[in-house]
Design an enzyme around this catalytic site. Structure first.
Site, PDB file in Angstrom:
ATOM      1  N   ASN A 223      -3.968   7.213  -4.345  1.00  0.00           N
ATOM      2  CA  ASN A 223      -3.764   7.601  -2.947  1.00  0.00           C
ATOM      3  C   ASN A 223      -2.481   8.415  -2.836  1.00  0.00           C
ATOM      4  OD1 ASN A 223      -1.474   5.706  -2.473  1.00  0.00           O
ATOM      5  ND2 ASN A 223      -3.056   4.234  -3.039  1.00  0.00           N
ATOM      6  N   ASP A 292      -7.461  -0.655  -3.131  1.00  0.00           N
ATOM      7  CA  ASP A 292      -8.238  -1.864  -2.817  1.00  0.00           C
ATOM      8  C   ASP A 292      -9.366  -2.076  -3.816  1.00  0.00           C
ATOM      9  OD1 ASP A 292      -6.757  -2.670  -0.591  1.00  0.00           O
ATOM     10  OD2 ASP A 292      -7.769  -1.200   0.690  1.00  0.00           O
ATOM     11  N   ASP A 319      -5.629  -9.006  -4.053  1.00  0.00           N
ATOM     12  CA  ASP A 319      -4.689  -8.678  -2.982  1.00  0.00           C
ATOM     13  C   ASP A 319      -3.348  -9.329  -3.321  1.00  0.00           C
ATOM     14  OD1 ASP A 319      -3.133  -8.647  -0.573  1.00  0.00           O
ATOM     15  OD2 ASP A 319      -4.967  -8.081   0.478  1.00  0.00           O
TER      16      ASP A 319
HETATM   17  N1  CTP Z   1      -1.681  -4.961  -0.539  1.00  0.00           N
HETATM   18  C1  CTP Z   1      -1.574  -5.673  -1.715  1.00  0.00           C
HETATM   19  N2  CTP Z   1      -2.611  -5.713  -2.560  1.00  0.00           N
HETATM   20  C2  CTP Z   1      -3.768  -5.065  -2.279  1.00  0.00           C
HETATM   21  C3  CTP Z   1      -3.870  -4.338  -1.079  1.00  0.00           C
HETATM   22  C4  CTP Z   1      -2.812  -4.299  -0.226  1.00  0.00           C
HETATM   23  O1  CTP Z   1      -0.524  -6.253  -1.976  1.00  0.00           O
HETATM   24  N3  CTP Z   1      -4.753  -5.127  -3.129  1.00  0.00           N
HETATM   25  C5  CTP Z   1      -0.555  -4.971   0.394  1.00  0.00           C
HETATM   26  C6  CTP Z   1       0.172  -3.665   0.561  1.00  0.00           C
HETATM   27  O2  CTP Z   1       1.246  -3.553  -0.358  1.00  0.00           O
HETATM   28  C7  CTP Z   1       0.669  -3.750   1.996  1.00  0.00           C
HETATM   29  C8  CTP Z   1      -0.368  -4.577   2.694  1.00  0.00           C
HETATM   30  O3  CTP Z   1      -1.065  -5.255   1.665  1.00  0.00           O
HETATM   31  O4  CTP Z   1       1.871  -4.480   2.068  1.00  0.00           O
HETATM   32  C9  CTP Z   1      -1.334  -3.848   3.567  1.00  0.00           C
HETATM   33  O5  CTP Z   1      -2.070  -2.942   2.861  1.00  0.00           O
HETATM   34  P1  CTP Z   1      -3.132  -1.958   3.589  1.00  0.00           P
HETATM   35  O6  CTP Z   1      -3.750  -1.093   2.546  1.00  0.00           O
HETATM   36  O7  CTP Z   1      -2.520  -1.310   4.754  1.00  0.00           O
HETATM   37  O8  CTP Z   1      -4.167  -2.924   4.172  1.00  0.00           O
HETATM   38  P2  CTP Z   1      -5.321  -3.706   3.519  1.00  0.00           P
HETATM   39  O9  CTP Z   1      -4.930  -5.118   3.510  1.00  0.00           O
HETATM   40  O10 CTP Z   1      -5.657  -3.111   2.187  1.00  0.00           O
HETATM   41  O11 CTP Z   1      -6.467  -3.495   4.549  1.00  0.00           O
HETATM   42  P3  CTP Z   1      -7.228  -2.151   4.985  1.00  0.00           P
HETATM   43  O12 CTP Z   1      -7.197  -1.240   3.792  1.00  0.00           O
HETATM   44  O13 CTP Z   1      -8.569  -2.641   5.336  1.00  0.00           O
HETATM   45  O14 CTP Z   1      -6.490  -1.588   6.153  1.00  0.00           O
END
Ligand code: CTP
Length: 424
Positions: A223, A292, A319
């Site tokens: 990304n 993700d 996560d």
């Molecule tokens: N994060 C993480 N591990 C993942 C995905 C996210 O630790 N596999 C953490 C990121 O570092 C950030 C937070 O979760 O602090 C939010 O990440 P974000 O990508 O905004 O949200 P998601 O939880 O992935 O949800 P979505 O993509 O559906 O918005």
């Protein structure tokens, strides 16, 4: 590594000048020759430096020397079209994280004590909102004169820091107070101004940057995260006195000095590195834009373009943030939420879903803020409410975030530092 005495003090303070923007003001004093060394040492300590000189200062040291050492044209007078069009004095005042006038002559101290703005440097001192430090340099009798003492007291009252002067033999052959402090001491004192000590003694674990998920040996899913925000958070936590471990995905950035940096590629590697360190961390800040999903199976050889369409099977990555927050005991856990719409609502939902202590939300996908940009507008959300920060440089936003975290961390763990728990 244990460094006894001043060596440790100096090193520690030098570290926290990383990315600091310092305007060095040089005024007319024989000590102006030391300004060259001051600029070098500030840059060695990681600071970005711009120099402004009074006309009298140029009689002692040339602007060319200071330009060569700072790497930027020197600001000399208000009417100089060239430097003013590149960065005007008001812009320079805004740019500065601190202004250090070294050496500060008796005359210059008198002028800024009275709010005069009759040249570029005094105008800049009047316009700057950032902290002002002044390193006096003059004959001891001039220093002792009640007029100078009352000017210095006036500056102190207004919040200026007075560095020195030292005592000893003077250029005029006499001995007494009035010698400008040595450059390394000025740098150490200046760095000390940025330290809050709010996270002193704590271990802070930060994730930053994107992750790379292999499709085949040459292609990845990733990304647009640059890592700038996470590196700024690591630097700000250092400044606040924490021991910092930064687990970073692939970025083009150099880690702040004294921050232990663990470089990883994939989300799984980031997860493993975090889990190996999390037990000793009191604060975890997940700024990484973790992918993700990853390809279920990375091809072992380069995928050839043999068909019109290509389907990739993706599987969920662990996560990291939610896994850290779910531990018992969990560190004070801070997540970032990069959102393109409904920032506050989405971030509040994330706060609850991942059970974290604080979410720093930002709007991405807009010019000038978020991924790749140098500035960010953060909204901080926790159980007690929402705090909106203005558009700030990522380092300044990181400092605000760290302050916010420190206040809440100490409120939650009052026994550890009762003094800081009361700070708001
Ligand atoms: N994060 C993480 N591990 C993942 C995905 C996210 O630790 N596999 C953490 C990121 O570092 C950030 C937070 O979760 O602090 C939010 O990440 P974000 O990508 O905004 O949200 P998601 O939880 O992935 O949800 P979505 O993509 O559906 O918005």
């Amino acid at each position: 590594m244990y460094l006894p005495g001043l060596a440790q003090y100096t090193l520690y303070h030098m570290v926290s000048l990383t990315n600091k923007r310092i305007v060095v003001g040089v005024t007319g004093s024989i000590a102006a020759y030391k300004s060259a060394e001051t600029v070098r040492r500030l840059r060695d300590a990681g600071a970005e430096v711009r120099v402004a000189m009074t006309r009298a200062a140029t009689e002692f040291i040339t602007p060319l020397t200071m330009q060569a050492l700072s790497g930027h044209p020197v600001h000399l007078n208000l009417l100089d079209a060239q430097t003013e069009s590149a960065m005007g004095h008001i812009e320079l005042a805004r740019w500065a994280d601190a202004v250090l006038v070294a050496p500060a002559s008796a005359d210059f101290i008198a002028r800024i004590a009275h709010g005069l703005a009759d040249d570029l440097l005094s105008t800049l001192c009047l316009a700057a909102r950032s902290p002002l430090a002044v390193a006096p340099a003059m004959n001891w009798q001039m220093w002792d004169n009640p007029a100078t003492q009352s000017n210095v007291a006036r500056l102190r009252e207004r919040g200026a820091r007075i560095f020195g002067p030292g005592s000893g033999s003077q250029a005029c052959g006499e001995t007494g107070p009035g010698r400008m402090l040595d450059p390394q001491d000025l740098v150490a004192l200046l760095a000390g101004m940025f330290e809050t000590g709010e996270l002193a003694g704590l271990n802070v674990l930060v994730t930053a940057g994107p992750t790379w998920e292999s499709i085949d040996p040459v292609r990845v899913i990733t990304n647009r995260s640059s890592g700038k925000m996470g590196y700024a958070v690591a630097a700000a936590a250092m400044e606040a006195g924490a021991r910092v471990v930064l687990v970073s995905g692939p970025t083009a950035l150099a880690a702040p000095e004294q921050v232990e940096c663990i470089r990883v590629m994939t989300a799984q590697e980031m997860f493993d590195a975090v889990m190996a360190r999390v037990d000793t961390a009191q604060v975890f800040i997940g700024t990484a834009a973790v992918a993700d999903y990853r390809p279920a199976q990375a091809a072992t050889t380069k995928i050839k373009k043999t068909s019109a369409t290509l389907q990739l099977d993706l599987v969920r990555n662990p996560d990291i943030l939610a896994s850290v927050a779910a531990r018992t005991p969990a560190p004070f856990t801070v997540g970032f939420a990069a959102e393109t719409v409904d920032v506050e609502r989405n971030a509040a939902a994330k706060l609850r879903a991942k059970r974290v202590d604080l979410i720093a939300a930002n709007l991405v996908g807009q010019a000038g803020s978020g991924f790749e940009a140098d500035e960010n507008r953060l909204v901080l959300i926790d159980a007690s409410g929402t705090t909106e920060l203005p558009l700030l440089s990522k380092l300044r936003a990181a400092r605000e975030l760290i302050h916010h975290i420190a206040v809440r961390y100490h409120a939650k763990n009052p026994a550890e530092n009762p003094r800081l728990a009361h700070r708001q």
